[in-house]
Structure formats: structure tokens, C-alpha cells
Scaffold this active site. Structure first.
Site, short mmCIF file in Angstrom:
data_model
loop_
_atom_site.label_atom_id
_atom_site.label_comp_id
_atom_site.label_asym_id
_atom_site.label_seq_id
_atom_site.Cartn_x
_atom_site.Cartn_y
_atom_site.Cartn_z
N THR A 133 0.15 -28.40 -11.15
CA THR A 133 -1.62 -27.73 -10.36
C THR A 133 -2.85 -27.93 -11.42
O THR A 133 -2.40 -28.91 -12.46
CB THR A 133 -1.15 -25.93 -11.42
OG1 THR A 133 -2.69 -25.29 -11.67
CG2 THR A 133 -1.20 -26.50 -12.57
N ASP A 134 -4.26 -28.29 -11.13
CA ASP A 134 -4.90 -28.50 -11.56
C ASP A 134 -5.70 -27.72 -12.75
O ASP A 134 -6.56 -28.17 -13.86
CB ASP A 134 -6.66 -28.08 -10.31
CG ASP A 134 -6.20 -26.75 -10.12
OD1 ASP A 134 -6.07 -25.99 -10.41
OD2 ASP A 134 -7.67 -26.66 -9.38
N GLU A 135 -4.81 -27.29 -12.51
CA GLU A 135 -4.96 -26.38 -14.02
C GLU A 135 -4.74 -26.99 -15.61
O GLU A 135 -5.39 -26.88 -16.51
CB GLU A 135 -4.26 -24.72 -14.20
CG GLU A 135 -4.72 -23.19 -13.17
CD GLU A 135 -4.67 -22.36 -13.37
OE1 GLU A 135 -4.51 -21.97 -14.26
OE2 GLU A 135 -4.35 -21.50 -12.28
N TYR A 165 0.78 -21.11 -19.45
CA TYR A 165 1.43 -21.25 -18.32
C TYR A 165 1.00 -23.12 -18.53
O TYR A 165 1.37 -23.62 -17.44
CB TYR A 165 0.18 -20.36 -16.78
CG TYR A 165 0.59 -21.65 -15.68
CD1 TYR A 165 1.91 -21.92 -15.27
CD2 TYR A 165 -0.64 -21.30 -14.83
CE1 TYR A 165 1.59 -22.49 -13.94
CE2 TYR A 165 -0.52 -22.07 -13.88
CZ TYR A 165 0.69 -22.47 -13.42
OH TYR A 165 0.70 -23.48 -12.08
N LYS A 169 2.63 -26.59 -17.70
CA LYS A 169 2.94 -27.10 -16.98
C LYS A 169 2.49 -28.83 -16.98
O LYS A 169 2.64 -29.54 -16.68
CB LYS A 169 1.77 -26.78 -15.35
CG LYS A 169 2.60 -25.66 -15.08
CD LYS A 169 3.75 -25.82 -14.00
CE LYS A 169 3.70 -27.11 -12.84
NZ LYS A 169 4.54 -27.12 -12.29
#
Length: 362
Positions: A133-135, A165, A169
Site C-alpha cells: 500500500t501507499d500508506e 496497519y 505493511k
């Protein structure tokens, strides 16, 4: 190819499985634990295809992973299985650590042990594609904080995760890259922006707003609603992921974005406008919008630079935000049975992720 897809009953995973079965000659082994967000109804259109196999397996179960690799002998792995909702990670981070970190470790080791048994030609062709993810990058400057051109996330952007989260990741991304460097295991990583589209569990913004609006419920907006996300239609993402696993270079990272930066309030207002046209009622749906306390640690802006995907793998999104969102709203209108079935009573679209700071003495 025979591709092992983890989390193939989830939102993005099911889109990947459907794409492979419907658009290629490859076979899929789908392994999924079938948590609340995993739903085999999302795969009914391919479930009877002879090239599709389902195994209910938890990626934290190493014994079962070893059995799956020995039985099915895949040519590639596309690893999508993950706990992915930020709000849930705030109130219950343990599941995210277990699935996203420990589960990824187990999968890497099971895949590496299997890979070491392969003959040279097959071994050289094997790929382990980790979908992230870009997060993991944290957040970017917001237009109200900086004038002029604003930066985008690139493949070289440093990691700075904000939530349990995204931290989990980020950890899994680091594990994957470490297995490449230490063991020579052939990995590829992709980081994507916010996905939307059909078969999305209604804890996420777009499906939650659609279903709440249809029932006349409040449409909750965190803070001022000015948080910016880059929106990617899930079927565009599935195409991109298949491009990466079949054409991407070992050791590379590819950022996949939709080129659609929108404030959350703009997204909600756009949904309301579409519903006003498709399912008109006595008053505008936008009257249901209500503002609530912001999420703890809420990132203000994400935006992906996906020029590497375009230049090296000849991929660009097909859907604009307007066309993709209209397709999405129409899908939810046409698939009310799926929406009812996926909400099994354990989640009624209530707010998640609130923390009691007073109780912690803060």
C-alpha cells in the site's frame, strides 16, 4: 502459468482472480482464511472453471502452506492476504501484526523452501509478488500547507507509516526485500493507492457511503473531510498486478496509482450526485452528510507517481474517477443481495477505530 494468490476472496484479491481466469490462460490457486472480509460469493463467476482452485488456508499456518506448495506447485505467488482497515488496526492491532508480519514471514519461508526444490529453468522463472500500500510512506504535504507543485510518492520515497496497519505493511515490505537480498529469493513489491469498485466490504468509505445513503442513514465524514487520496479502480489495479507478476523485474518496486487525487468530501459529494440521478428521492442525498471527530493519526494526503509502471510496463488506468465511481455505484445498486450477505451481523457499518484517551490518562 499456475499462480498462487493469497487473499483471493478479498476485495482486491478477488478482482485479481477474476481477471486471470477471465482474461488469460493461466490457472489460479486461491488460498484465503475467509475472515469477515473474505467472501466466496465474489468469485461465483469463476468458481466452476477448471483452472480455478480454492483452499481455505490461514497464511499463519506453516504446515498448511507447505502442503499447498507441495500439492499445487505454483510458478508464481501473488501475496494479497492482509488485514487492511486502518480503523480496525487502531482498536485491535494484534491481528495486523500476526497476519501482515508473521503471516508474510511464514509465506516467504514456505515459498523459499519450495523454490529451492525447483529445477534451474523453473526456479529462474519463479516470482514472489508482494502487494502493498501507499500508506507505508506516511503522508504528503497538503495543498493548504504548501504552495506550488506538490510531491508524489515515488518508489524511492522513505517509509514513515502512521497507523498500526501501515506499520505492519511496511514491516512486511522490508521482510520481502530482505529475503531477496539475503537469500536471492526472486521478489517484486508493488505499492498501490486507494482502491474502489465492486465487491468492496462496506467498512471502507465508498461502499459505506453508498449503502448508508440508500438507507437514509448519516454519511459520516472524518474531521473537515479535506484528507486527499489517490483513487484507483480495482479492475485497473488487477490488470497492473498481472503485468507486474508476468513482466516485472525481480528486485524492483512499482507504484500503482489512479491519477485521481480527491478530497474525501469530494468523493462523498460525487456519490450523492450520482445517487440523485440514479435513485432520486425527495431531497438531495448530500443532506445526509455529517462531520465527526477525526481518526487518530489520520494522514492528510496520499498521491502516487506511477510513471514507472507506464514507462516500463506500458500500464495506465483505463477508468477515470468519474467513470469508475459511476460503475461502482451502479454495481451496488444491482447487487443488494451480495451487500446483505457480506454483512453477517458482526458489523453494521458502525464507526470503528475510536480510542478512549481519557482512560489512558492522556
Amino acid at each position: 502459468m499456475k499462480i498462487l494468490v493469497t487473499g483471493g476472496a478479498g476485495f482486491i484479491g478477488s478482482a485479481v482472480v477474476r481477471y486471470i481466469i477471465e482474461n488469460t490462460q493461466d490457472s489460479v490457486i486461491n488460498i484465503d482464511k475467509l475472515t469477515y472480509a473474505g467472501n466466496l460469493e465474489s468469485l461465483e463467476c469463476v468458481s466452476n472453471d477448471e483452472r480455478y482452485t480454492f483452499e481455505q488456508v490461514d497464511i499463519c499456518n506453516r504446515t498448511e502452506l507447505d502442503r499447498v506448495f507441495a500439492t499445487h506447485q505454483p510458478d508464481a505467488v501473488m501475496h494479497l492476504a492482509a488485514e487492511s482497515h486502518v480503523d480496525r488496526s487502531i482498536t485491535g492491532p494484534a491481528e495486523f501484526i500476526q497476519t501482515n508480519i508473521v503471516g508474510t514471514y511464514n509465506l516467504l519461508e514456505a515459498a523459499r523452501e519450495y523454490w529451492n526444490t525447483l529445477t534451474n529453468t523453473v526456479k529462474e522463472a519463479f516470482r514472489f509478488h508482494h502487494i502493498s500500500t501507499d500508506e507505508v510512506y506516511g503522508d504528503l504535504p497538503h495543498p493548504d500547507e504548501q504552495e506550488g507543485d506538490l510531491p508524489l510518492f515515488t518508489e524511492q520515497t522513505s517509509y514513515s507509516p502512521s497507523s498500526p496497519y501501515s506499520a505492519s505493511k511496511a514491516s512486511s515490505d522490508h521482510l520481502v526485500r530482505a529475503w531477496l537480498r539475503t537469500y536471492g529469493f526472486p521478489t517484486i513489491v508493488t505499492n498501490c493507492s486507494n482502491n474502489y469498485g465492486p465487491y468492496h466490504f462496506p467498512e471502507k468509505l465508498i461502499p459505506l457511503v453508498i449503502l448508508n445513503a440508500l438507507e437514509g442513514k448519516e454519511l459520516p465524514i472524518y474531521g473537515k473531510g479535506d484528507q486527499i487520496r489517490d483513487w484507483l479502480y480495482v479492475e485497473d489495479h488487477a490488470r497492473a498486478l498481472y503485468k507486474v507478476v508476468t513482466e516485472g523485474k525481480v528486485g524492483e518496486t512499482y507504484n500503482i496509482g489512479g491519477h485521481n487525487e480527491k478530497q474525501n468530501i469530494e468523493v462523498v459529494e460525487a456519490i450523492c450526485s450520482i445517487l440523485d440521478t440514479l435513485v432520486p428521492k425527495g431531497s438531495p442525498y448530500s443532506e445526509l452528510i455529517t462531520y465527526v471527530a477525526d481518526r487518530p493519526g489520520h494522514d492528510r494526503r496520499y498521491a502516487i507517481d506511477s510513471s514507472k509502471m507506464s514507462a516500463e510496463l506500458n500500464w495506465t488506468p483505463v477508468e477515470t474517477f468519474e467513470t469508475g465511481l459511476r460503475k461502482t455505484v451502479q454495481w451496488y445498486l444491482d447487487n443488494q443481495t451480495w451487500c446483505q450477505n457480506v454483512q453477517d451481523g458482526s458489523y453494521q457499518r458502525e464507526r470503528l477505530g475510536e480510542i478512549n484517551m481519557t482512560a489512558k490518562g492522556k
